[in-house]
Scaffold this motif. Sequence first.
Motif, PDB file in Angstrom:
ATOM      1  N   LEU A   1       0.814  -1.200   0.000  1.00  0.00           N
ATOM      2  CA  LEU A   1       0.000   0.000   0.000  1.00  0.00           C
ATOM      3  C   LEU A   1       0.855   1.261   0.000  1.00  0.00           C
ATOM      4  O   LEU A   1       0.513   2.239  -0.639  1.00  0.00           O
ATOM      5  CB  LEU A   1      -0.913   0.022   1.239  1.00  0.00           C
ATOM      6  CG  LEU A   1      -2.023  -1.003   1.301  1.00  0.00           C
ATOM      7  CD1 LEU A   1      -2.728  -0.930   2.638  1.00  0.00           C
ATOM      8  CD2 LEU A   1      -2.987  -0.829   0.180  1.00  0.00           C
ATOM      9  N   TRP A   4       1.891   3.036  -3.200  1.00  0.00           N
ATOM     10  CA  TRP A   4       0.835   3.621  -4.034  1.00  0.00           C
ATOM     11  C   TRP A   4       0.313   4.941  -3.482  1.00  0.00           C
ATOM     12  O   TRP A   4      -0.401   5.667  -4.182  1.00  0.00           O
ATOM     13  CB  TRP A   4      -0.336   2.646  -4.133  1.00  0.00           C
ATOM     14  CG  TRP A   4      -0.031   1.415  -4.886  1.00  0.00           C
ATOM     15  CD1 TRP A   4       0.644   0.314  -4.413  1.00  0.00           C
ATOM     16  CD2 TRP A   4      -0.361   1.113  -6.229  1.00  0.00           C
ATOM     17  NE1 TRP A   4       0.729  -0.636  -5.388  1.00  0.00           N
ATOM     18  CE2 TRP A   4       0.118  -0.175  -6.520  1.00  0.00           C
ATOM     19  CE3 TRP A   4      -1.030   1.815  -7.224  1.00  0.00           C
ATOM     20  CZ2 TRP A   4      -0.041  -0.774  -7.756  1.00  0.00           C
ATOM     21  CZ3 TRP A   4      -1.208   1.213  -8.460  1.00  0.00           C
ATOM     22  CH2 TRP A   4      -0.702  -0.070  -8.712  1.00  0.00           C
ATOM     23  N   TYR A  56      -5.976   1.673  -3.439  1.00  0.00           N
ATOM     24  CA  TYR A  56      -4.861   1.588  -2.504  1.00  0.00           C
ATOM     25  C   TYR A  56      -4.734   2.868  -1.670  1.00  0.00           C
ATOM     26  O   TYR A  56      -4.447   2.812  -0.470  1.00  0.00           O
ATOM     27  CB  TYR A  56      -3.555   1.318  -3.242  1.00  0.00           C
ATOM     28  CG  TYR A  56      -3.446  -0.083  -3.793  1.00  0.00           C
ATOM     29  CD1 TYR A  56      -3.713  -1.190  -2.998  1.00  0.00           C
ATOM     30  CD2 TYR A  56      -3.051  -0.303  -5.101  1.00  0.00           C
ATOM     31  CE1 TYR A  56      -3.601  -2.473  -3.493  1.00  0.00           C
ATOM     32  CE2 TYR A  56      -2.931  -1.592  -5.609  1.00  0.00           C
ATOM     33  CZ  TYR A  56      -3.207  -2.678  -4.798  1.00  0.00           C
ATOM     34  OH  TYR A  56      -3.089  -3.948  -5.293  1.00  0.00           O
ATOM     35  N   TRP A  60      -4.924   3.129   2.355  1.00  0.00           N
ATOM     36  CA  TRP A  60      -3.785   3.707   3.071  1.00  0.00           C
ATOM     37  C   TRP A  60      -4.226   4.872   3.971  1.00  0.00           C
ATOM     38  O   TRP A  60      -3.778   5.000   5.108  1.00  0.00           O
ATOM     39  CB  TRP A  60      -2.715   4.165   2.084  1.00  0.00           C
ATOM     40  CG  TRP A  60      -1.535   4.770   2.771  1.00  0.00           C
ATOM     41  CD1 TRP A  60      -1.246   6.106   2.891  1.00  0.00           C
ATOM     42  CD2 TRP A  60      -0.487   4.085   3.450  1.00  0.00           C
ATOM     43  NE1 TRP A  60      -0.085   6.286   3.591  1.00  0.00           N
ATOM     44  CE2 TRP A  60       0.403   5.051   3.951  1.00  0.00           C
ATOM     45  CE3 TRP A  60      -0.210   2.738   3.674  1.00  0.00           C
ATOM     46  CZ2 TRP A  60       1.542   4.725   4.673  1.00  0.00           C
ATOM     47  CZ3 TRP A  60       0.927   2.417   4.394  1.00  0.00           C
ATOM     48  CH2 TRP A  60       1.779   3.398   4.883  1.00  0.00           C
TER      49      TRP A  60
END
Length: 95
Positions: A1, A4, A56, A60
């Motif tokens: 994660l 990204w 993602y 996150w």
Amino acid sequence: LFGWHRRATNIRPEQKLQILTSFNEHIGSGSAALDVIRGISRRTRIDAYQIKTLLYQFVWSRKLRIDLYRPLLMNKPLLGEVIDPISAYDDWFRR
């Protein structure tokens, strides 16, 4: 994660909100993440790669709360968060 979270997209903020809503609607539905991404891509005419990037980034930033105790795989369903990992491991980060 982590890799990204800083990638740029050319998606407008109001579109991001709609995409986040779509992802939230599919949590626990049994639909594979890739199928959800493709469906959103078809409806919005936004490239699937950018939708995946947003997925993602939403995870996150904790805007999309999925089960982080299981791997986020594109061919598996998006499962809702059962235990908040930040709360579960907060004592690890106390000074």
